[in-house]
Design a protein around this motif. Sequence first.
Motif, short mmCIF file in Angstrom:
data_model
loop_
_atom_site.label_atom_id
_atom_site.label_comp_id
_atom_site.label_asym_id
_atom_site.label_seq_id
_atom_site.Cartn_x
_atom_site.Cartn_y
_atom_site.Cartn_z
N UNK A 1 45.86 44.59 32.66
CA UNK A 1 44.66 43.75 32.60
C UNK A 1 43.36 44.55 32.68
N UNK A 2 43.44 45.89 32.78
CA UNK A 2 42.22 46.61 33.12
C UNK A 2 41.17 46.54 32.02
N UNK A 3 41.58 46.40 30.75
CA UNK A 3 40.58 46.28 29.69
C UNK A 3 39.75 45.01 29.89
N UNK A 4 40.43 43.92 30.19
CA UNK A 4 39.73 42.66 30.45
C UNK A 4 38.87 42.78 31.71
N UNK A 5 39.42 43.42 32.75
CA UNK A 5 38.69 43.56 34.01
C UNK A 5 37.41 44.35 33.80
N UNK A 6 37.50 45.48 33.09
CA UNK A 6 36.31 46.29 32.85
C UNK A 6 35.28 45.53 32.03
N UNK A 7 35.74 44.76 31.07
CA UNK A 7 34.80 43.97 30.27
C UNK A 7 34.05 42.99 31.16
N UNK A 8 34.75 42.36 32.09
CA UNK A 8 34.10 41.42 33.01
C UNK A 8 33.09 42.14 33.90
N UNK B 1 37.52 44.47 41.82
CA UNK B 1 38.25 44.26 40.57
C UNK B 1 38.62 45.59 39.92
N UNK B 2 37.74 46.60 40.04
CA UNK B 2 38.05 47.92 39.50
C UNK B 2 38.99 48.67 40.43
N UNK B 3 38.66 48.69 41.73
CA UNK B 3 39.42 49.48 42.69
C UNK B 3 40.87 49.03 42.74
N UNK B 4 41.12 47.72 42.64
CA UNK B 4 42.49 47.21 42.76
C UNK B 4 43.18 47.08 41.41
N UNK B 5 42.50 47.38 40.31
CA UNK B 5 43.11 47.16 38.99
C UNK B 5 44.21 48.16 38.69
N UNK C 1 26.47 53.73 38.58
CA UNK C 1 27.86 53.93 38.23
C UNK C 1 28.79 53.05 39.04
N UNK C 2 30.10 53.32 38.86
CA UNK C 2 31.15 52.53 39.51
C UNK C 2 32.11 53.46 40.26
N UNK C 3 32.48 53.05 41.46
CA UNK C 3 33.52 53.76 42.20
C UNK C 3 34.87 53.21 41.74
N UNK C 4 35.86 54.12 41.50
CA UNK C 4 37.11 53.69 40.89
C UNK C 4 38.31 53.87 41.80
N UNK D 1 36.57 56.96 57.56
CA UNK D 1 37.57 56.76 56.54
C UNK D 1 38.89 56.46 57.21
N UNK D 2 39.63 55.52 56.65
CA UNK D 2 40.96 55.23 57.17
C UNK D 2 41.88 56.41 56.90
N UNK D 3 42.95 56.58 57.67
CA UNK D 3 43.84 57.73 57.49
C UNK D 3 44.39 57.89 56.09
N UNK D 4 44.56 56.79 55.35
CA UNK D 4 45.12 56.89 54.00
C UNK D 4 44.04 57.03 52.94
N UNK D 5 42.78 57.20 53.38
CA UNK D 5 41.70 57.39 52.43
C UNK D 5 41.05 56.11 51.96
N UNK D 6 41.55 54.95 52.41
CA UNK D 6 40.97 53.68 51.98
C UNK D 6 39.79 53.32 52.87
N UNK D 7 39.09 52.29 52.49
CA UNK D 7 37.94 51.83 53.27
C UNK D 7 38.44 51.22 54.57
N UNK D 8 37.97 51.69 55.75
CA UNK D 8 38.48 51.17 57.01
C UNK D 8 38.00 49.75 57.28
N UNK D 9 38.83 48.99 57.97
CA UNK D 9 38.44 47.66 58.39
C UNK D 9 37.56 47.75 59.63
N UNK D 10 36.79 46.71 59.87
CA UNK D 10 36.00 46.65 61.10
C UNK D 10 36.94 46.54 62.30
N UNK D 11 36.70 47.33 63.31
CA UNK D 11 37.50 47.27 64.52
C UNK D 11 36.73 47.95 65.63
#
Length: 611
Positions: A90-97, A80-84, A110-113, A251-261
């Motif tokens: 909506x991020x104020x509502x998302x962070x509140x949740x 919810x944070x990473x994709x916000x 802490x939280x990874x952003x 790490x995936x080439x674009x810096x995102x979390x890699x999928x299982x493969x």
Amino acid sequence: MDRILLFIIATVILSATDVLAQRFFIGCWYRPGQSSFQNIAEAVENGFNLIISSGNIEENKKTLTWCSKNGVQAVLVDDRIVSSSGRRRDYARILHEVVSDYGFQPALWGYYVKDEPSTRDFRWLSSVNKLLTEKDRERILLINLPGNNRRIKQLGKASYEEYIDEFCRVVRPRIISFKSYAPTLDSEKTDLIENLEIIRRQSIKHSIPFCCVFVLSPQGSSRNHWKDDLRQQIYTCLAYGARGLIYRCSEAPDGTEPEHSEATSSAEEAISATYEHENTRQINAEVMKLAQTLARLKCVAVYNTGDIPLGTKALPEKGLISKISDGEFVIGQFDSNTGQKYALLVNRNARSVTRASVHFSQKVRLWEVSPLTGRLRPIVVYDEGAGSRWNAIFEAGQGRLLLIDTPQNLPILHWQDIPKFRPRVMLNPSCQFANVIRGPGGEELYNEGLNMYDIALKVRDELLSDGRVDVFISRSARDQEVSLRYETELTRSLNCDVLVSLHSDATGDGTPGGGTWTFYADENEGKRLAECVQIPLLEAIRTFYPEVQFRGIRTHWYRLWVLWEAGCPASLTEVLFHTNPREREMLKDPKLQDIMAKAIARGILNYFGLS
């Protein structure tokens, strides 16, 4: 732990009031859904005390429970944070949740952003940081910045230093986290030291601790890290004053979390073969023992010997450590809060043992902080003329932390080399040339754009006369018309630390109005700047206009471009109302302009602590 993403995070938060102050964290990162009580217990056994876990809400709550039972803390990756960033309304509502779901858990660290944000993301990240601090001030936001590479221009800045500087100015994170990759296949060189020079400068400038993220799996032409690579780069970061070390296995080439493969699994297997649990345990143990001392030290200088890396400084011949014969070393020099002097010497050769003679310019007594016990043990040194010599053996990539005593109490040269920064100020006089007051015959009695430029010139002259800041004006002529975008892009290209916008106000309804007030964007540094500018100005105006109405210091009801897009803290002051005949004459009076300009300049200097 053969299925986990290993991270090593070592973070010290320096604020004396912070609940995390003086604590050193070493952690590991699990793939989504892979944390378990058994895995966390195994991580603790291998020296980790921080778990980074990615999962859905229920999985993350279980992770916090397991961490609590094992006596460790966790950083949560919540989608919810990473994709916000794509749903910013909506991020104020998302962070509140998110805070409602996890904030009561004592094991939450802490939280990874976000990974590798562009400059376009900085204002959003600043708002996220502010909102989260208000809702859950004990937690840390982890934002991974890129290393110095070709992608910097794609991320919105011309240079890496400008990128880091603007990130710190706008986002105001509690820790700077940047990434570094393994050496390339055809070279043993990395850009780590070059990056550390920049990161250390910006860390000092903005008073924010930093940590490094090592991506251990091959990326492009890079190879896997080896054990001695890992140790050498850990100690190099510590020598530069890093308060955190993060090691990422894939790490995936674009810096995102890699999928299982299958490819990902192969990469993990290759890394697991290189980083067995015993190696991880050994490195973690060394770091934690040294952290007991490093946590209370301040890095005051960094030098290099041998082949001097780009952007670094060579070890001064007249310094306390005057020469290291043979090998290539990084030397980090530290002061304790009791005045003791420490040095961390790192063998930059990650392939072989180095035998070196360390020469001192005066008589010294040495103790080493043991990486096995964390205790001091004496070192034998030899007299050498007016100084001393230590004959030392450094394993490949090894760092050794020394306490240095100078019994003769002679002056010490070049011990501190803390960078100095001249603040850079952008004065932004109003370009609203259409805001004109005309007399009965149509003659121009007042023009906001022209008049505020006159006041800005006087503020500039005051600051130039003081001589302690660099100051610019957002246009080069009194009648030059420029766009708001031009003004903010100029501010960012000049890497300014603040923007101070000067306007005169109007009612728009035919009434005269009156008073003075200052606006800022919704962030703490902008508010502090607004206060520093407005309060001296108000006091100055009251010397010739005691009944002036003070309308306040506040956010604006519109999202004013210059406040939000300058890439630095910004304020907009409505000095007085030009629709008020009495105040209009004050705005035009050269003597009163001088009084107001001096006050504004004094407020700007106050903001930088230069009063």
